[in-house]
Design an enzyme around this catalytic site. Sequence first.
Site, PDB file in Angstrom:
ATOM      1  CE1 TYR A  11      -3.152   2.986   0.974  1.00 45.84           C
ATOM      2  CE2 TYR A  11      -2.602   2.612   3.288  1.00 45.84           C
ATOM      3  CZ  TYR A  11      -3.255   3.351   2.315  1.00 45.84           C
ATOM      4  OH  TYR A  11      -4.008   4.433   2.673  1.00 45.84           O
ATOM      5  CG  ASP A  31       6.414  -6.786  -2.963  1.00 44.84           C
ATOM      6  OD1 ASP A  31       6.089  -5.705  -2.437  1.00 44.84           O
ATOM      7  OD2 ASP A  31       5.895  -7.881  -2.656  1.00 44.84           O
ATOM      8  CG  ASN A  32       7.721 -11.789  -0.609  1.00 44.86           C
ATOM      9  OD1 ASN A  32       6.719 -11.069  -0.599  1.00 44.86           O
ATOM     10  ND2 ASN A  32       8.217 -12.331   0.493  1.00 44.86           N
ATOM     11  CB  SER A  77       2.316  -3.982   9.305  1.00 40.78           C
ATOM     12  OG  SER A  77       1.418  -4.195   8.244  1.00 40.78           O
ATOM     13  CE1 TYR A 141       4.658  -3.554  12.187  1.00 35.13           C
ATOM     14  CE2 TYR A 141       3.298  -2.179  13.622  1.00 35.13           C
ATOM     15  CZ  TYR A 141       4.017  -2.348  12.455  1.00 35.13           C
ATOM     16  OH  TYR A 141       4.095  -1.326  11.562  1.00 35.13           O
ATOM     17  CG  HIS A 189      -5.554  -0.954   8.830  1.00 36.10           C
ATOM     18  ND1 HIS A 189      -4.778  -1.582   7.898  1.00 36.10           N
ATOM     19  CD2 HIS A 189      -4.796  -0.853   9.943  1.00 36.10           C
ATOM     20  CE1 HIS A 189      -3.594  -1.851   8.428  1.00 36.10           C
ATOM     21  NE2 HIS A 189      -3.580  -1.425   9.672  1.00 36.10           N
TER      22      HIS A 189
HETATM   23  N1  UDP Z   1     -11.235  -0.364  15.090  1.00 35.40           N
HETATM   24  C1  UDP Z   1     -12.572  -0.680  15.315  1.00 35.40           C
HETATM   25  N2  UDP Z   1     -13.149  -1.616  14.513  1.00 35.40           N
HETATM   26  C2  UDP Z   1     -12.480  -2.238  13.499  1.00 35.40           C
HETATM   27  C3  UDP Z   1     -11.123  -1.899  13.261  1.00 35.40           C
HETATM   28  C4  UDP Z   1     -10.537  -0.956  14.079  1.00 35.40           C
HETATM   29  O1  UDP Z   1     -13.206  -0.151  16.231  1.00 35.40           O
HETATM   30  O2  UDP Z   1     -13.076  -3.099  12.820  1.00 35.40           O
HETATM   31  C5  UDP Z   1     -10.589   0.638  15.934  1.00 35.40           C
HETATM   32  C6  UDP Z   1      -9.363   0.105  16.635  1.00 35.40           C
HETATM   33  O3  UDP Z   1      -9.733  -0.481  17.858  1.00 35.40           O
HETATM   34  C7  UDP Z   1      -8.537   1.382  16.805  1.00 35.40           C
HETATM   35  C8  UDP Z   1      -8.922   2.234  15.600  1.00 35.40           C
HETATM   36  O4  UDP Z   1     -10.144   1.675  15.114  1.00 35.40           O
HETATM   37  O5  UDP Z   1      -8.947   2.048  17.958  1.00 35.40           O
HETATM   38  C9  UDP Z   1      -7.886   2.182  14.500  1.00 35.40           C
HETATM   39  O6  UDP Z   1      -7.580   0.836  14.235  1.00 35.40           O
HETATM   40  P1  UDP Z   1      -6.730   0.380  12.981  1.00 35.40           P
HETATM   41  O7  UDP Z   1      -6.685  -1.120  12.994  1.00 35.40           O
HETATM   42  O8  UDP Z   1      -7.259   1.038  11.757  1.00 35.40           O
HETATM   43  O9  UDP Z   1      -5.294   0.987  13.240  1.00 35.40           O
HETATM   44  P2  UDP Z   1      -4.282   0.822  14.496  1.00 35.40           P
HETATM   45  O10 UDP Z   1      -4.460   2.086  15.298  1.00 35.40           O
HETATM   46  O11 UDP Z   1      -4.636  -0.415  15.239  1.00 35.40           O
HETATM   47  O12 UDP Z   1      -2.966   0.752  13.853  1.00 35.40           O
END
Ligand code: UDP
Length: 331
Positions: A11, A31-32, A77, A141, A189
């Site tokens: 990304y 990139d693999n 990640s 991580y 995400h």
């Molecule tokens: N989050 C959520 N529902 C989801 C995915 C994420 O409520 O289905 C929340 C997660 O708990 C965090 C925020 O959204 O507080 C951002 O999460 P993301 O995984 O996008 O990024 P992170 O901050 O974990 O890198």
Amino acid sequence: MDILIVGGAGYIGSVTNHLLLEQGFQTTVLDNLSRGHLASVPKGSSFIEGDFSDPDLLKEMFASKKFDAVMHFAALSLVGESVSNPLLYYKNNVANTIVLFNEMEKAGIENFIFSSTAAVYGNPHKVPIEESHPIQPINPYGWSKSMVEQVLRDAIPTKKIRYVSLRYFNAAGALPDGSLGEHHEQETHLIPLVLQTLLDPKSDRILKVFGTDYGTPDGTCIRDYIHVLDLAEAHILGLKYLQNGGQSDIFNLGNGKGFSVREVIETAEKVTGKKVPFEETDRRPGDPPVLVANSTKINQVLKWKPKFPELGSIIETAWKWHSLNPNGYSN
Ligand code: UDP
């Protein structure tokens, strides 16, 4: 001037590649394709399918072309996966990166841009977070990224390599024309998940809001969302900084503004004109309540300024990408 983009089919690597080409650099992607997508590699770029843990391949590549710099995006990640399979993370993100350093050194490549993360701060005790905040990751991580930063600090000064390490906050958004964007086989995400619930009106997808009892104004977690093009721009500014003789350094990379999960949902509803179906569930283990960058240092030293400081415009670009490419690069 040729830049090697390790993990350039992912990304952030693919968008950075696009911007490098636009700014007149030549690029080669290694990139693999384990998690990246060949379709995200722009036509103007060279592409080598292979693994950066393979010293013979690196030797061959470095012998055949003189690279001015390496940008390294090829990390695993997913926080949850790092907890269930820590050795995979330490092997890929730490041990393999050391193979890359060794071969860079032998080839005399001096400039290195590293994708680090706000996860190195764990549960921050002071927000907005400055670079001097203690390093205290709470998952493998975050540890794997902080270990590479430690390797850079300890070993690299003796090896002539200079580096810029960028501690990303929450990458989001897509190219405004919708041609490159976020596609993970296993999407975790928030912003892509919110938008995916809206794509198919007949689908029964419901967004889970992880935790509503945090000590934040609306009870949900707060994050600093940064547009992927602004991230990409920071890599190029970091590269130019090193090429102009800048000292190795570490920078936070965020907008410096926090938005709660509920605010993300409300903004997505405004942008799309659709209602996001969601349910409130338990906290996701390992989520710090608030992560917001103090980005003064990168503003001052690299003269970086976000072009997409507003959450609405970030989500708008993501919505365009997802609407045009509901199956991502699998179309
Ligand atoms: N989050 C959520 N529902 C989801 C995915 C994420 O409520 O289905 C929340 C997660 O708990 C965090 C925020 O959204 O507080 C951002 O999460 P993301 O995984 O996008 O990024 P992170 O901050 O974990 O890198």
